[in-house]
Design an enzyme around this catalytic site. Structure first.
Site, mmCIF file in Angstrom:
data_model
loop_
_atom_site.group_PDB
_atom_site.id
_atom_site.type_symbol
_atom_site.label_atom_id
_atom_site.label_comp_id
_atom_site.label_asym_id
_atom_site.label_seq_id
_atom_site.Cartn_x
_atom_site.Cartn_y
_atom_site.Cartn_z
ATOM 1 N N GLY A 169 9.966 -4.895 18.368
ATOM 2 C CA GLY A 169 10.535 -5.416 18.590
ATOM 3 C C GLY A 169 12.021 -5.203 17.871
ATOM 4 N N GLY A 170 12.915 -5.355 17.805
ATOM 5 C CA GLY A 170 14.328 -4.639 17.571
ATOM 6 C C GLY A 170 13.126 -4.067 15.818
ATOM 7 N N GLY A 404 19.670 33.334 25.428
ATOM 8 C CA GLY A 404 20.487 32.063 24.287
ATOM 9 C C GLY A 404 19.507 32.323 23.504
ATOM 10 N N ALA A 405 18.746 32.341 23.491
ATOM 11 C CA ALA A 405 18.087 30.981 22.205
ATOM 12 C C ALA A 405 17.790 32.487 20.869
ATOM 13 C CB ALA A 405 16.023 31.442 22.585
HETATM 14 C C1 HXC Z 1 6.929 -16.109 11.821
HETATM 15 C C2 HXC Z 1 5.141 -15.387 11.193
HETATM 16 C C3 HXC Z 1 5.841 -14.015 12.510
HETATM 17 C C4 HXC Z 1 7.190 -14.307 12.870
HETATM 18 C C5 HXC Z 1 3.378 -13.066 12.106
HETATM 19 N N1 HXC Z 1 3.714 -14.646 10.896
HETATM 20 N N2 HXC Z 1 4.660 -13.407 12.859
HETATM 21 N N3 HXC Z 1 5.895 -16.550 11.291
HETATM 22 N N4 HXC Z 1 8.139 -15.162 12.096
HETATM 23 N N5 HXC Z 1 7.707 -13.372 13.344
HETATM 24 C C6 HXC Z 1 3.012 -15.588 10.424
HETATM 25 C C7 HXC Z 1 2.005 -16.292 11.669
HETATM 26 O O1 HXC Z 1 2.388 -16.977 11.750
HETATM 27 C C8 HXC Z 1 0.827 -16.448 10.710
HETATM 28 O O2 HXC Z 1 0.812 -17.151 9.968
HETATM 29 C C9 HXC Z 1 0.548 -15.500 9.774
HETATM 30 O O3 HXC Z 1 2.379 -14.301 9.921
HETATM 31 C C10 HXC Z 1 0.149 -13.787 10.347
HETATM 32 O O4 HXC Z 1 0.050 -13.591 11.493
HETATM 33 P P1 HXC Z 1 -1.507 -14.287 12.348
HETATM 34 O O5 HXC Z 1 -0.822 -13.580 13.697
HETATM 35 O O6 HXC Z 1 -1.902 -14.440 11.641
HETATM 36 O O7 HXC Z 1 -1.861 -11.585 12.248
HETATM 37 P P2 HXC Z 1 -2.549 -10.998 13.534
HETATM 38 O O8 HXC Z 1 -3.051 -11.338 14.127
HETATM 39 O O9 HXC Z 1 -2.638 -9.731 12.465
HETATM 40 O O10 HXC Z 1 -1.149 -10.437 13.520
HETATM 41 C C11 HXC Z 1 -0.182 -10.236 13.274
HETATM 42 C C12 HXC Z 1 1.131 -10.117 14.177
HETATM 43 C C13 HXC Z 1 1.032 -11.471 15.038
HETATM 44 C C14 HXC Z 1 0.517 -9.586 15.587
HETATM 45 C C15 HXC Z 1 2.375 -9.538 13.472
HETATM 46 O O11 HXC Z 1 1.387 -12.473 14.172
HETATM 47 C C16 HXC Z 1 2.173 -11.819 15.605
HETATM 48 O O12 HXC Z 1 2.711 -11.076 17.481
HETATM 49 N N6 HXC Z 1 3.360 -12.139 15.131
HETATM 50 C C17 HXC Z 1 4.757 -12.581 16.160
HETATM 51 C C18 HXC Z 1 5.369 -10.899 16.467
HETATM 52 C C19 HXC Z 1 6.896 -11.038 16.735
HETATM 53 O O13 HXC Z 1 6.589 -11.339 18.319
HETATM 54 N N7 HXC Z 1 8.530 -10.827 16.543
HETATM 55 C C20 HXC Z 1 9.274 -10.870 16.868
HETATM 56 C C21 HXC Z 1 9.555 -9.777 17.688
HETATM 57 S S1 HXC Z 1 11.026 -9.639 18.010
HETATM 58 P P3 HXC Z 1 -0.320 -18.077 8.977
HETATM 59 O O14 HXC Z 1 0.858 -18.967 8.428
HETATM 60 O O15 HXC Z 1 -0.879 -18.674 10.019
HETATM 61 O O16 HXC Z 1 -0.610 -17.424 8.366
HETATM 62 C C22 HXC Z 1 12.211 -9.365 16.396
HETATM 63 C C23 HXC Z 1 13.577 -9.296 17.276
HETATM 64 C C24 HXC Z 1 14.022 -8.159 15.652
HETATM 65 O O17 HXC Z 1 11.325 -9.116 15.391
HETATM 66 C C25 HXC Z 1 15.440 -7.892 16.390
HETATM 67 C C26 HXC Z 1 16.519 -7.441 15.626
HETATM 68 C C27 HXC Z 1 17.760 -6.961 16.284
#
Ligand code: HXC
Length: 514
Positions: A169-170, A404-405
């Site tokens: 993401g961001g 040019g290079a």
């Molecule tokens: C809160 C999160 C989290 C998140 C993971 N966890 N991502 N909690 N917010 N964004 C937590 C899970 O619930 C889990 O908690 C623990 O972290 C480990 O995650 P798992 O899924 O079990 O791990 P894994 O299988 O290794 O997968 C990792 C992952 C997946 C690929 C990162 O968790 C995932 O897809 N997360 C969401 C990613 C995402 O879409 N983020 C938002 C992106 S947009 P428990 O308690 O069960 O252990 C963004 C915007 C930023 O970030 C913008 C800035 C401008």
């Protein structure tokens, strides 16, 4: 007091376990180190001084009030690398997947603000699920606070990012603004949108690895500057790059001791390039013979390989090397090579790192693909970067310097300080065949024996232009040197240039053709 100290020690221990033993085990099973293990490998032993280890999030949505961890998913503080101070943060995947909360962002911003005041590099070890979903816009705001600081710190202190897990993401834009991105093979991923979203939007089926793995970013996108197979190698190489860099824009890069009485003449250079002008060779062989101990840290080694950029030392002085690579696409400048070179030149200039340019370039790459994708504005970036650079700039024309290079690759005209050429240098508007077909078009077409006429005008052109002496007559080349003298010459040049002062006109900022 004793019980209070014991209580503090207990709280410290608690904070150090992050999300707990089970989560640490899972982290290890994924082949990843924990946030604290990484810090231990990165910094000098005993030098880490942590801040904010008791910070907890303030969120109460989605039952988060029942899940609080000391440190809140990121370890921050100050440490030393080879005795030199740095600031760092290390995201802790064992706590909410290292996701970024409001307080987590505040911790990162705090050390960044301090790093700016202190004038020390910031190193970020990223391993995070992105914005903490439960915190909504607070988390997004936290990211924006970091992006702003990344931007304000750009060109003030070096910023280095290691991606050691997910970065989606961001969130990718913080590392993207920093100076160097390290990625570890197979366990790190960066993308703006993951494979599922890609499938919904574009109907493309792509794996995590193909979409945003280290290999992809090292070869296709150019997002990653360094890729290694293990976290240990990543952390070792962050230590190494820091050794080439100053702490901030006013500082000079650390110099190593150098024995100036050692033999600086190297006969191997006399035969390092082939006698035949169109035969490829590996410019790395030249670099190895010119820099101290052949110790070269190449940046983006697998991206736009027709240009080589990286750090080395010349007579103990840290330099940025920019070199055409005749072994790939004959060393031609294309869009990717121009952008790669430009960003590196600007980094070096921002941080007082002198530039050594090794030139063997037949020109810019022709064709619709290049023209339609903007070789004009992208090529202009490299030209712009060399023009604006005020650091010591030394060029050695090894063989071709066409069109040019010739101008772009740190020519005398754009403030090259010392411009040397080997006797093998060919400095002209274009290569012999293309040139004579234009300027002798009529003579060739009217000749009875066209092939004979072509050969005659070709040898005339080659005699006249494919040498360094016309440029040397004009002073565009300071000296034509025997290859074996090159190391001596560049060491002398960079020593002499230590007191160089140059500047650009005052302005708010330039408008590089982005
Ligand atoms: C809160 C999160 C989290 C998140 C993971 N966890 N991502 N909690 N917010 N964004 C937590 C899970 O619930 C889990 O908690 C623990 O972290 C480990 O995650 P798992 O899924 O079990 O791990 P894994 O299988 O290794 O997968 C990792 C992952 C997946 C690929 C990162 O968790 C995932 O897809 N997360 C969401 C990613 C995402 O879409 N983020 C938002 C992106 S947009 P428990 O308690 O069960 O252990 C963004 C915007 C930023 O970030 C913008 C800035 C401008």
């Amino acid at each position: 007091m004793k019980s209070k100290i014991e209580q503090l020690e207990k709280l410290r221990e608690e904070s150090k376990t992050g999300g707990g033993e089970d989560k640490i085990r899972v982290q290890h099973e994924k082949g990843k180190l924990t946030a604290r293990e990484r810090i231990q490998l990165l910094v000098d032993e005993g030098s880490f001084s942590e801040v904010d280890m008791f910070v907890k999030h303030r969120s109460s949505d989605f039952g988060l009030e029942k899940q609080k961890y000391s440190g809140d998913g990121v370890v921050t503080g100050f440490a030393k690398i080879n005795g030199r101070q740095i600031a760092l943060f290390s995201q802790d995947f064992t706590v909410f997947g290292g996701s970024l909360s409001e307080t987590n962002a505040e911790k990162i911003c705090k050390i960044m603000d301090m790093a700016l005041k202190l004038g020390i590099p910031v190193i970020g070890l990223n391993d995070s699920g992105g914005a903490r979903i439960q915190e909504g816009v607070n988390s997004l705001g936290g990211y924006a606070d970091i992006f702003l600081r990344n931007t304000l710190a750009s060109g003030v202190v070096p910023q280095i990012s290691a991606i050691l897990g997910p970065c989606a993401g961001g969130a990718v834009y913080s590392p993207a603004i920093t100076d160097f991105v390290f990625m570890v093979n197979h366990t790190s991923h960066m993308f703006v949108t993951g494979p599922n979203v890609v499938k919904t939007v574009t109907h493309e089926e792509v794996s995590f690895e193909d979409l945003g793995g280290a290999e992809t970013h090292a070869t296709k996108s150019g997002v990653a500057h360094f890729v290694f197979d293990s976290e240990v190698e990543i952390l070792e190489n962050i230590r190494k790059i820091v050794g080439f860099l100053p702490l901030n824009w006013k500082d000079n890069a650390p110099e190593t001791k150098f024995d100036f009485s050692s033999n600086l003449i190297n006969e191997k250079l006399d035969s390092v390039i082939p006698d035949t002008p169109n035969k490829p060779y590996n410019m790395h062989d030249v670099i190895q013979l010119l820099i101290d101990d052949g110790d070269f840290l190449e940046v983006q080694p697998n991206y736009a390989q027709n240009i080589i950029v990286g750090f080395g030392r010349v007579g103990g002085v840290s330099v940025g090397v920019v070199a055409n690579q005749p072994a790939v696409l004959a060393g031609v400048l294309d869009i990717n090579a121009s952008v790669k070179g430009a960003r590196f030149v600007r980094f070096c200039d921002a941080f007082n790192i002198p530039l050594l340019v090794l030139e063997d370039v037949p020109g810019f790459l022709p064709g619709t693909e290049q023209e339609w994708n903007g070789i004009i504005r992208h090529g202009a970036k490299l030209l712009f970067a060399f023009c604006e650079a005020t650091v010591p700039k030394v060029t050695v024309i090894v063989r071709k310097a066409y069109g040019g290079a010739y101008d772009v690759m740190n020519s005398k005209h754009i403030r090259g300080d010392f411009n040397y050429a080997w006797p093998s240098a060919e400095i002209a508007v274009m290569g012999p065949k293309g040139a004579v077909e234009i300027i002798f078009k009529k003579e060739i077409s009217q000749a009875d024996d066209k092939a004979e006429k072509l050969n005659e005008v070709l040898s005339f052109y080659i005699d006249k232009f494919t040498n360094p002496y016309i440029a040397a007559e004009r002073g565009f080349i300071d000296e034509v040197i025997i290859p074996r003298e090159t190391r001596l010459k560049i060491i002398q040049a960079f020593q002499l240039l230590k007191t160089k002062v140059d500047s650009n006109p005052k302005k708010k900022h330039c408008n590089i053709p982005l």
